[in-house]
Enzyme design. Sequence first.
Site, short mmCIF file in Angstrom:
data_model
loop_
_atom_site.label_atom_id
_atom_site.label_comp_id
_atom_site.label_asym_id
_atom_site.label_seq_id
_atom_site.Cartn_x
_atom_site.Cartn_y
_atom_site.Cartn_z
N THR A 181 -35.76 -18.22 36.86
CA THR A 181 -37.10 -18.46 37.38
C THR A 181 -37.22 -17.78 38.73
O THR A 181 -36.31 -17.85 39.54
CB THR A 181 -37.35 -19.96 37.58
OG1 THR A 181 -37.25 -20.62 36.35
CG2 THR A 181 -38.71 -20.22 38.18
N LYS A 192 -44.85 -20.26 34.69
CA LYS A 192 -44.25 -21.33 35.48
C LYS A 192 -45.14 -21.78 36.62
O LYS A 192 -44.69 -22.46 37.54
CB LYS A 192 -42.90 -20.84 36.02
CG LYS A 192 -41.98 -20.36 34.91
CD LYS A 192 -40.91 -19.45 35.44
CE LYS A 192 -40.22 -18.75 34.28
NZ LYS A 192 -39.31 -17.72 34.75
N GLY A 237 -46.17 -24.26 41.29
CA GLY A 237 -45.18 -23.57 40.48
C GLY A 237 -43.86 -24.31 40.55
O GLY A 237 -43.64 -25.11 41.46
N SER A 279 -33.96 -18.56 40.88
CA SER A 279 -32.81 -17.67 40.98
C SER A 279 -33.12 -16.37 41.70
O SER A 279 -32.28 -15.82 42.39
CB SER A 279 -32.24 -17.39 39.59
OG SER A 279 -33.25 -16.87 38.75
N ALA A 331 -37.34 -8.71 40.34
CA ALA A 331 -36.96 -8.44 38.95
C ALA A 331 -35.99 -7.27 38.84
O ALA A 331 -35.20 -7.20 37.91
CB ALA A 331 -38.21 -8.18 38.10
N CYS A 388 -32.52 -9.39 40.47
CA CYS A 388 -32.01 -10.63 39.89
C CYS A 388 -31.92 -10.52 38.37
O CYS A 388 -32.92 -10.26 37.71
CB CYS A 388 -32.93 -11.80 40.27
SG CYS A 388 -32.42 -13.38 39.56
#
Length: 177
Positions: A7, A39, A51, A130, A162, A165
């Site tokens: 997430t 989310k 969120g 994360s 993105a 991670c």
Amino acid sequence: MNEFKGTTVLAVRKEGTLAMGCDGQVTLGDTIIKSRAVKIRSLYNQKVLSGFAGSVADALTLFERFEGKLETYSGNLPRAVVELARDWRTDKMLRRLEAVLIAGNSESLYLISGNGEVIEPDDGILAVGSGGSYALAAARSLFRNTDMDAGAIVRNSLEIAAEICIYSNSNIVVEEI
């Protein structure tokens, strides 16, 4: 049982606008099981965005409880956040929930946890999950060094997260109020 991971949720308040976004990845162990999860939620007649990071079922329970607090306190976000944190910490069932929430409107932004924490950032930028640290660093840099609006900062920061991670992807959803 493997844990669900994956997430990144980011919120930025700038010039009277709150933008909140998330990536879409959900991971179970070392397997991506969903790539287009949403989310974030718009609450209280589209005046509040929230969120989550953590367990989906737990987050849905918290969203429902939080929306009830917003209704009870006529949209008073600071009061609803404090009351949710109090209930979350003291209620036997809620205290077992494993999630972290970000909630905000055009005037305020908060991080809420089951430990009773209610944190309002100094700079109007919060991230969880994360990929949260990566998104937070990118957002702070873009906020300080560009003329981008809040939505553009959120989208660009999530794209950067993105790229770094492994538990985040580029299926990004951004909402603004």
